[in-house]
Design an enzyme around this catalytic site. Structure first.
Site, short mmCIF file in Angstrom:
data_model
loop_
_atom_site.label_atom_id
_atom_site.label_comp_id
_atom_site.label_asym_id
_atom_site.label_seq_id
_atom_site.Cartn_x
_atom_site.Cartn_y
_atom_site.Cartn_z
N HIS A 118 0.83 -1.21 0.00
CA HIS A 118 0.00 0.00 0.00
C HIS A 118 0.86 1.26 0.00
O HIS A 118 0.41 2.32 -0.42
CB HIS A 118 -0.91 -0.02 1.23
CG HIS A 118 -2.22 0.67 1.04
ND1 HIS A 118 -2.87 0.77 -0.17
CD2 HIS A 118 -3.02 1.32 1.93
CE1 HIS A 118 -4.01 1.42 -0.03
NE2 HIS A 118 -4.12 1.78 1.24
N ASN A 149 -6.02 7.50 3.38
CA ASN A 149 -7.44 7.77 3.12
C ASN A 149 -7.85 9.21 3.42
O ASN A 149 -8.92 9.64 3.02
CB ASN A 149 -8.32 6.80 3.91
CG ASN A 149 -8.16 5.37 3.40
OD1 ASN A 149 -7.42 5.11 2.46
ND2 ASN A 149 -8.86 4.45 4.03
N ASN A 187 -9.00 4.92 -2.28
CA ASN A 187 -9.41 5.93 -1.30
C ASN A 187 -8.47 7.13 -1.22
O ASN A 187 -8.90 8.24 -0.94
CB ASN A 187 -9.57 5.30 0.08
CG ASN A 187 -10.78 4.39 0.13
OD1 ASN A 187 -11.77 4.62 -0.55
ND2 ASN A 187 -10.71 3.34 0.93
N ASP A 198 -0.60 2.54 -5.43
CA ASP A 198 -0.75 1.11 -5.69
C ASP A 198 -2.05 0.84 -6.43
O ASP A 198 -3.01 1.60 -6.32
CB ASP A 198 -0.74 0.33 -4.36
CG ASP A 198 -1.90 0.74 -3.44
OD1 ASP A 198 -2.11 1.96 -3.26
OD2 ASP A 198 -2.59 -0.14 -2.91
#
Length: 196
Positions: free
Chosen positions: A25, A77, A123, A102
């Protein structure tokens, strides 16, 4: 930070989570680190830019560029406001910003550049679009991490395999591809100003 006049300007933002380095991530952060190493850019904490940042004049291929790098501090996020702030304090124009993140829907080690469009369920990108008031006119480098079996959250927060790290690192082929794409965007800026 002063900007070199006349040069194409790029703000390159690597998305990730600082508390979870070296994970799938956080591959955007890893690529920023690789660019730092390749171009010997000094990075420092900058509250006004919302993260760890640095700027330098670099040469991409045969093109001199004023390159600003940013690893946002907030979790992915909710990264939008810090990225929007950094954009307004640096290159100003959204089409001079590249967001590296990613992508589960691209195969391992794939680089998929995209301009504009929706967040496609990411997100971090959704947060940036929201903070920019719905503006989508920025570049994205989607970095393929594949989609493993089992829980998606566990997969993206797992450590990046060594082979993938090496591919995107300072001397890796993946970083060469990223630099070529960055040069292509810089050349377009020059062409839009009628410069060779």
């Amino acid at each position: 930070m002063t900007v070199a006049p006349g040069l194409p300007q790029l703000l390159v933002v690597g998305l990730g989570n600082l508390p979870f380095p070296q994970t799938r991530h956080s591959i955007g952060h890893l690529i920023i680190d690789a660019l730092v190493a390749r171009f010997h850019i000094h990075m420092s904490n900058d509250r006004t830019m919302g993260g760890v940042t640095g700027r330098s004049k670099v040469t991409l291929g045969e093109t001199a560029v004023s390159l600003t790098l940013l690893k946002p501090k907030p979790l992915m996020n909710i990264t939008g406001p810090s990225v929007a702030g950094a954009l307004h304090k640096s290159v100003k124009a959204s089409d001079a910003m590249v967001v590296i993140h990613d992508s589960l829907s691209h195969k391992l080690k794939a680089l998929s550049p995209k301009m504009g469009g929706s967040a496609n369920g990411h997100n971090g990108v959704r947060s940036i679009i929201s903070a920019l008031g719905g503006e989508t006119n920025f570049h994205r480098f989607r970095i393929g991490i594949g989609r493993g079996p089992g829980d998606v959250a566990e997969y993206v927060l797992a450590r990046l395999p060594e082979e993938e790290k090496l591919y995107w690192n300072g001397d890796g082929m993946g970083l060469d591809l990223i630099c070529k794409e960055l040069e292509r965007i810089a050349r377009k800026q020059l062409e839009s100003r009628g410069l060779p």
